[in-house]
Design an enzyme around this catalytic site. Structure first.
Site, mmCIF file in Angstrom:
data_model
loop_
_atom_site.group_PDB
_atom_site.id
_atom_site.type_symbol
_atom_site.label_atom_id
_atom_site.label_comp_id
_atom_site.label_asym_id
_atom_site.label_seq_id
_atom_site.Cartn_x
_atom_site.Cartn_y
_atom_site.Cartn_z
ATOM 1 C CB SER A 142 -0.820 -0.024 1.195
ATOM 2 O OG SER A 142 -1.631 1.383 1.459
ATOM 3 C CE1 TYR A 155 -4.137 -2.090 5.095
ATOM 4 C CE2 TYR A 155 -2.956 0.035 4.872
ATOM 5 C CZ TYR A 155 -3.794 -1.094 4.162
ATOM 6 O OH TYR A 155 -4.168 -1.388 2.639
HETATM 7 N N1 LIG Z 1 -8.822 -0.322 -1.491
HETATM 8 C C1 LIG Z 1 -7.726 0.491 -1.211
HETATM 9 O O1 LIG Z 1 -7.910 1.755 -1.624
HETATM 10 C C2 LIG Z 1 -6.367 -0.062 -0.882
HETATM 11 C C3 LIG Z 1 -5.268 0.818 -0.996
HETATM 12 C C4 LIG Z 1 -4.252 -0.022 -0.607
HETATM 13 C C5 LIG Z 1 -3.872 -1.342 -0.448
HETATM 14 N N2 LIG Z 1 -4.887 -2.109 -0.489
HETATM 15 C C6 LIG Z 1 -4.898 -3.411 -0.261
HETATM 16 O O2 LIG Z 1 -5.446 -4.213 -1.309
HETATM 17 C C7 LIG Z 1 -5.606 -5.585 -0.831
HETATM 18 C C8 LIG Z 1 -7.093 -6.010 -1.184
HETATM 19 O O3 LIG Z 1 -8.186 -4.964 -0.554
HETATM 20 P P1 LIG Z 1 -9.406 -4.520 -1.345
HETATM 21 O O4 LIG Z 1 -9.261 -3.039 -1.509
HETATM 22 O O5 LIG Z 1 -9.646 -5.203 -2.408
HETATM 23 O O6 LIG Z 1 -10.683 -4.623 -0.223
HETATM 24 P P2 LIG Z 1 -11.774 -5.760 0.028
HETATM 25 O O7 LIG Z 1 -12.323 -5.576 1.364
HETATM 26 O O8 LIG Z 1 -12.635 -5.608 -1.257
HETATM 27 O O9 LIG Z 1 -10.925 -7.176 -0.178
HETATM 28 C C9 LIG Z 1 -10.576 -7.841 0.671
HETATM 29 C C10 LIG Z 1 -10.472 -9.256 0.703
HETATM 30 O O10 LIG Z 1 -9.536 -9.933 1.655
HETATM 31 C C11 LIG Z 1 -10.429 -10.857 2.524
HETATM 32 N N3 LIG Z 1 -9.839 -11.042 3.731
HETATM 33 C C12 LIG Z 1 -9.675 -10.171 4.900
HETATM 34 N N4 LIG Z 1 -9.133 -10.769 5.818
HETATM 35 C C13 LIG Z 1 -8.890 -12.145 5.512
HETATM 36 C C14 LIG Z 1 -8.126 -13.491 5.954
HETATM 37 N N5 LIG Z 1 -7.894 -13.116 7.366
HETATM 38 N N6 LIG Z 1 -8.027 -14.446 5.214
HETATM 39 C C15 LIG Z 1 -8.313 -14.336 3.881
HETATM 40 N N7 LIG Z 1 -9.056 -13.471 3.323
HETATM 41 C C16 LIG Z 1 -9.177 -12.339 3.935
HETATM 42 C C17 LIG Z 1 -11.894 -10.247 2.331
HETATM 43 O O11 LIG Z 1 -12.845 -11.341 2.628
HETATM 44 C C18 LIG Z 1 -12.025 -9.591 1.138
HETATM 45 O O12 LIG Z 1 -12.441 -10.586 0.028
HETATM 46 C C19 LIG Z 1 -5.598 -5.558 0.636
HETATM 47 O O13 LIG Z 1 -4.646 -6.106 1.232
HETATM 48 C C20 LIG Z 1 -5.598 -3.938 0.977
HETATM 49 O O14 LIG Z 1 -4.804 -3.721 2.330
HETATM 50 C C21 LIG Z 1 -6.263 -1.672 -0.741
#
Ligand SMILES: NC(=O)c1ccc[n+]([C@@H]2O[C@H](COP(=O)([O-])OP(=O)(O)OC[C@H]3O[C@@H](n4cnc5c(N)ncnc54)[C@H](O)[C@@H]3O)[C@@H](O)[C@H]2O)c1
Length: 252
Positions: A142, A155
């Site tokens: 991130s 985080y």
């Molecule tokens: N959305 C953003 O702006 C953003 C920015 C930077 C980084 N990220 C990173 O992107 C990645 C994906 O997030 P997203 O934005 O698609 O969010 P999201 O909430 O749509 O998806 C996250 C997924 O991870 C799964 N998950 C959570 N805890 C879990 C566990 N213990 N074991 C297995 N699965 C688990 C959830 O069920 C979900 O399907 C994450 O690592 C997040 O930190 C997102």
């Protein structure tokens, strides 16, 4: 077809960036194994990958549990004959609190899912790739790994740890044909981002302008970067933490 007949394991594939990446890999001919704690969302993604022309399986996986991650990787090897691409993407934003109020259990939880989960993925993924002539590992870090994000100490620390593990693993396994990279998303339109915006409405305006490019990223724009890093298009790239953040990190 950039990953035709490749075997790809994707964690967090039930939603957001992982879901978009699973579909993208399906469109490009991969066999996709999705690991997530969300069974209904994971099953829906399987159907989408099949519609896109790929093969897919769901394995209920809590990435903070070592045995679950080992089982996920074993399923890929047993069902599809190996492992070519691993996308360590499951993550949680964790609790929102400033340092002085941040509970130890909350800190442990976000580190367990984001950092420990990625460590388990790398450990068992690398074992499978060593037995299969190499592969490509991509992990979701991130912009929070490179900047100060208020109220999210656990985080930010977990994501900075992913960058560090990425560099170490890239060095250790370069001669074995295993490339290891990370992506740094900025503001992506997913359910995580929606939750974060609701929790901290006072910073929503700031988020809206934190990327130099207007708007928020579509999850598919992240999936395209994962496809690039996962496929032979990036055959000489290892150890990088690639910003996919519309200029977030360029700004003062
Ligand atoms: N959305 C953003 O702006 C953003 C920015 C930077 C980084 N990220 C990173 O992107 C990645 C994906 O997030 P997203 O934005 O698609 O969010 P999201 O909430 O749509 O998806 C996250 C997924 O991870 C799964 N998950 C959570 N805890 C879990 C566990 N213990 N074991 C297995 N699965 C688990 C959830 O069920 C979900 O399907 C994450 O690592 C997040 O930190 C997102």
């Amino acid at each position: 077809m950039l990953v035709a007949d490749n075997v790809a394991v994707i964690t967090g594939g039930a939603s957001g960036i992982g879901e978009a990446t699973a579909k993208k890999f399906g469109e490009h001919g991969a066999n996709v194994v999705i690991g997530d704690i969300d069974e209904s969302g994971g099953t829906e993604t399987v159907a989408d990958v099949l519609d896109a022309g790929g093969e897919a399986t769901f394995v209920r996986t809590d990435v903070s549990r070592e045995g679950d991650v080992r089982q996920l990787i074993e399923t890929a090897v047993e069902e599809y004959g190996g492992l070519d691409v691993l996308f360590n993407n499951a993550g949680t934003e964790g609790a929102l609190a400033d340092f002085a109020e941040y509970e130890s259990d909350d800190f442990d939880h976000v580190v367990d899912v984001n950092l420990r989960g990625t460590f388990y993925g790398m450990k068992y993924g690398i074992q499978a790739m060593l037995a299969d002539g190499g592969g490509s590992i991509v992990s979701t870090s991130s912009v929070a790994s490179a900047t100060g994000i208020m109220g999210r100490a656990g985080y930010s620390a977990s994501k900075a740890g992913i960058n560090a593990m990425t560099r170490a693993a890239a060095m250790e396994y370069a001669e074995d044909g295993i490339r290891v990279n990370a992506i740094l998303p900025g503001i992506v339109a997913t359910s995580m981002q929606d939750r974060v915006a609701v929790q901290r409405p006072d910073t929503t305006d700031r988020y809206e302008i934190s990327e130099a490019m207007p708007g928020r990223a579509d999850p598919e724009e992240l999936a395209n970067a994962v496809l690039f890093l996962g496929s032979d298009l990036s055959s000489r790239i290892t150890g990088v933490s690639l910003p996919v953040e519309g200029g977030f990190l360029l700004q003062p």
